[in-house]
Structure formats: structure tokens, C-alpha cells
Design an enzyme around this catalytic site. Sequence first.
Site, PDB file in Angstrom:
ATOM      1  N   GLY A 133       0.809  -5.009   1.036  1.00  0.00           N
ATOM      2  CA  GLY A 133      -0.416  -5.093   0.251  1.00  0.00           C
ATOM      3  C   GLY A 133      -0.201  -5.732  -1.111  1.00  0.00           C
ATOM      4  N   ALA A 136       0.870  -1.170   0.000  1.00  0.00           N
ATOM      5  CA  ALA A 136       0.000   0.000   0.000  1.00  0.00           C
ATOM      6  C   ALA A 136       0.912   1.227   0.000  1.00  0.00           C
ATOM      7  CB  ALA A 136      -0.890  -0.023   1.232  1.00  0.00           C
TER       8      ALA A 136
END
Length: 260
Positions: free
Chosen positions: A111, A68
Site C-alpha cells: 500500500g 497497509a
Amino acid sequence: LVETRFPSDPSAKGGGVGLITLHRPKALNALCDALFDDLIHAVMAFDHDEDIGCIVITGSTKAFAAGADISEMSKQEFANVYKKNMFSQWADITKTSKPIIAAVNGFALGGGCELAMMCDILLAGSKAQFGQPEINLGVIPGAGGTQRLIRAVGKSKAMEMVLTGNRISAQEAMDAGLVSKVIDSEILVDEAVKMGFTIAEKSGMAVRMAKEAVNVAEEVSLSEGLRFERRMFHALFATKDQKEGMSAFLEKRKPEFTNE
Ligand code: HXC
């Protein structure tokens, strides 16, 4: 931020492959909100596209996705992330009915690793590296790194990755059961697309139900899973593709599935 391409060869209805390439090179495909929105949009478009039977997600040679976006996250406060249920929309990837192959070259971190694990088949390029380094940032994985990873590699390895933040190589990921194949980096995407075509030429009905049944195994007890599998199996006898598939075998010819 996402490039989509359909390698052309859809010989039969639904026989195409939708290739999605994450393209945010200056940040190693860090999954900022805009990139993830583009990704979900592209995935959903292929999932609803009758010409496509299988989806492939890949990144660059250097990075599938480095996680992320840390600069976006760094400004967030608890009340805000809690109220907007940050990252909950990522799970939309798992709601697709068509199979998704992750072709992972380079870094699949945080992520990025979690995105790969939301896909149905993971193929690793020989230089791929997988990791959950969130612990180094003072947080923990937030999109499956403590849940899907343990189901793939078992508790000890998952704990080691999540607690140390250390990365594992493609070969280690293969040995641990996280990926199904390690492929030379240069031909990884071509091989993933080839596998996509192999899947896309099957009955789209059977493929969807197979994906659904395998995924149910992670959610329910064995007896419930077996019951669900059997019901799906029974249901396929209502399809034209079952008639076609079995007739074609008996007539010693290639089946022509219509996904009905
Ligand atoms: C924002 C990132 C980024 C990220 C890399 N970049 N990863 N930006 N978010 N996750 C940016 C860098 O800031 C840098 O920008 C550029 O990409 C190139 O990165 P470098 O670090 O210079 O490259 P390199 O030295 O080759 O190192 C590669 C790397 C390292 C090992 C992958 O970038 C790294 O450790 N990245 C962070 C990995 C990580 O912690 N991921 C987990 C994030 S948390 P500039 O502008 O300086 O060139 C997470 C939570 C998930 O994912 C929760 C649920 C979804």
C-alpha cells in the site's frame, strides 16, 4: 500520526506548499486506518486551502510506508472487507485538484507503493525501495498495484514485482519509469518542496487543468484525450491568468497570477 508543515514562502496567492509527513515510526509508517484517515484529512485540508498550490507527501528516511497495516488486516474476514469495501476510501487521494508530489525515502511497499503511485509526481531518494510484496502474505495488491504499476513500468516488470514480491531500487524504478528523479536521500524532501514551489507559483487554474488532462490520458482513448485537452486549453482563455501570463511575456516581466 501525520505531521503537516507549510514551508513558508508563499510570495503570491496560492504560492505555498503543503508538506505532509507520515509519522508512525514504530511500524515504518504502516498505513493503519487511523494513519490513512489523518493523511486524507491533511491532504483535503491543503487541497481546499487557497494559500497552497502544491502538496508534498513524504515519510521517514527509513520508510515512506511499509504497506497497509498487516496486524489490522490479519483479523479481517471476507464478508466484512467486502461490505465495507476496504481501502476504497484511499482513492480520495486521487480526487484532489492540486498536484501531489510523493517524496519517497526508504521502503515504499504494498500500500505504500500504491499510495506513492496515487500521487502525481514520484521523486525517489537514492536508498528508496519499491515493491508489491502482498503475494508473500497470500493476497494481492488492492489499491492499484496491479493497475497503476503496469501503466508505469509495463507488463513484464509489473508482473515480476507482483508475482515475486521482490523489491526494486530507486535507480531501477527510475529506469522503469516509475519515478521521475532519483535524488540524494538527505536533500530529497527539500528538493521536493522546491519543486512544489516551482509548481505553486504558476497559475493555479492552469496547474489544475494540466493535472486533470494528464490524468485523463490514463482513462480514455487518444482521440477523446486530445479532445479533452483541447477543451481545457480553450477554457483557460476565460481566465485572468491567461491574460496575465501572455501579457507578462510580451511586456518582459514576471507574471503575477491570481488563480482566477
Ligand atoms: C504492520 C509493520 C508493517 C506492516 C513493518 N511493520 N511493516 N506492521 N504492517 N505493513 C512493523 C514490524 O512488525 C515491526 O514491528 C516494525 O514495523 C519494524 O519492522 P521490521 O520488520 O522489524 O523492520 P526491518 O527488519 O527493517 O524490515 C523492514 C521491512 C519489513 C522489509 C519493510 O518490515 C516488511 O517486510 N514489512 C512488511 C511489508 C509488506 O508486506 N507490505 C505489504 C503489506 S500488505 P515490531 O513491533 O515487531 O517492532 C498491503 C496491502 C495493500 O500493503 C492493499 C491495498 C491498500
